[in-house]
Design an enzyme around this catalytic site. Structure first.
Site, PDB file in Angstrom:
ATOM      1  N   HIS A 129       0.893  -1.282  -0.025  1.00  0.00           N
ATOM      2  CA  HIS A 129       0.229  -0.059  -0.051  1.00  0.00           C
ATOM      3  C   HIS A 129       1.050   1.278   0.022  1.00  0.00           C
ATOM      4  O   HIS A 129       1.920   1.139   0.497  1.00  0.00           O
ATOM      5  CB  HIS A 129      -0.907  -0.024   1.190  1.00  0.00           C
ATOM      6  N   GLU A 173       0.699   3.926   1.640  1.00  0.00           N
ATOM      7  CA  GLU A 173       1.432   4.558   3.063  1.00  0.00           C
ATOM      8  C   GLU A 173       2.286   3.585   3.399  1.00  0.00           C
ATOM      9  O   GLU A 173       3.383   4.102   4.147  1.00  0.00           O
ATOM     10  CB  GLU A 173       0.172   4.275   3.958  1.00  0.00           C
ATOM     11  N   CYS A 223      -6.212   2.088   5.652  1.00  0.00           N
ATOM     12  CA  CYS A 223      -6.712   0.818   6.236  1.00  0.00           C
ATOM     13  C   CYS A 223      -6.455   0.661   7.331  1.00  0.00           C
ATOM     14  O   CYS A 223      -5.174   1.112   7.971  1.00  0.00           O
ATOM     15  CB  CYS A 223      -6.782  -0.092   5.237  1.00  0.00           C
ATOM     16  N   CYS A 269      -2.481  -0.209   7.355  1.00  0.00           N
ATOM     17  CA  CYS A 269      -1.859   1.197   7.186  1.00  0.00           C
ATOM     18  C   CYS A 269      -1.851   1.930   8.552  1.00  0.00           C
ATOM     19  O   CYS A 269      -0.858   2.524   8.938  1.00  0.00           O
ATOM     20  CB  CYS A 269      -2.221   1.880   5.949  1.00  0.00           C
TER      21      CYS A 269
END
Length: 157
Positions: free
Chosen positions: A58, A60, A88, A91
């Site tokens: 991801h 992040e 999410c 993250c």
């Protein structure tokens, strides 16, 4: 408008432009960057799950890894994370673990958000670290980018 808010908008616009580059890989158009206390970008990334086959890739997480590499330190205590989509749970865990004090995000994520939508892990008083959350920065532009991506690829989420 304060200079901090103005800076958040400029940084988000940079993330939006970077998120558009995921079209080449088919990744969900999300981008993130980490700035240090001086406002310098020390880590930036976009989603790379499709590009790398890594479920943890991801934006992040990748931006946090790059910022930590840049500093040579896992504690990002004087940094800010800017991301086009509400983080999410995974993250949010990375944000908490790295001790980032401030998160700025664009679009809310009613399906998987962990910064106020579905969950609010970043501000959970039961945890040892809490984060200032600034949501909805350039929200319409971030949401449009995501909506257009999913309209072009029915069944993906």
């Amino acid at each position: 408008m304060t200079s901090v808010a103005h800076t958040h908008i400029e940084l988000m616009q940079r993330c939006i432009e970077d998120a558009r580059l995921t079209a080449a890989t088919g990744d969900v158009p999300v981008a993130a960057l980490v700035i240090d206390k001086n406002g310098d970008v020390i880590g930036h990334a976009r989603n790379e799950r499709e590009a790398t086959g890594d479920p943890t890739a991801h934006a992040e997480v990748l931006a946090i890894r790059r910022a930590a590499d840049h500093l040579g330190e896992w504690r990002l205590e004087e940094c800010t994370l800017v991301v086009t989509l509400e983080p999410c749970v995974m993250c949010a865990g990375a944000i908490l673990s790295s001790r980032i004090p401030t998160v700025v995000f664009g679009a809310w994520d009613e399906k998987a958000g962990a910064a106020g939508s579905l969950f609010d892990l970043l501000r959970d008083r039961r945890l040892n670290h809490r984060v200032e959350v600034i949501g909805g920065v350039e929200e319409a532009a971030c949401a449009t980018l995501l909506r257009e991506f999913f309209e072009e690829r029915p069944g993906r989420n």
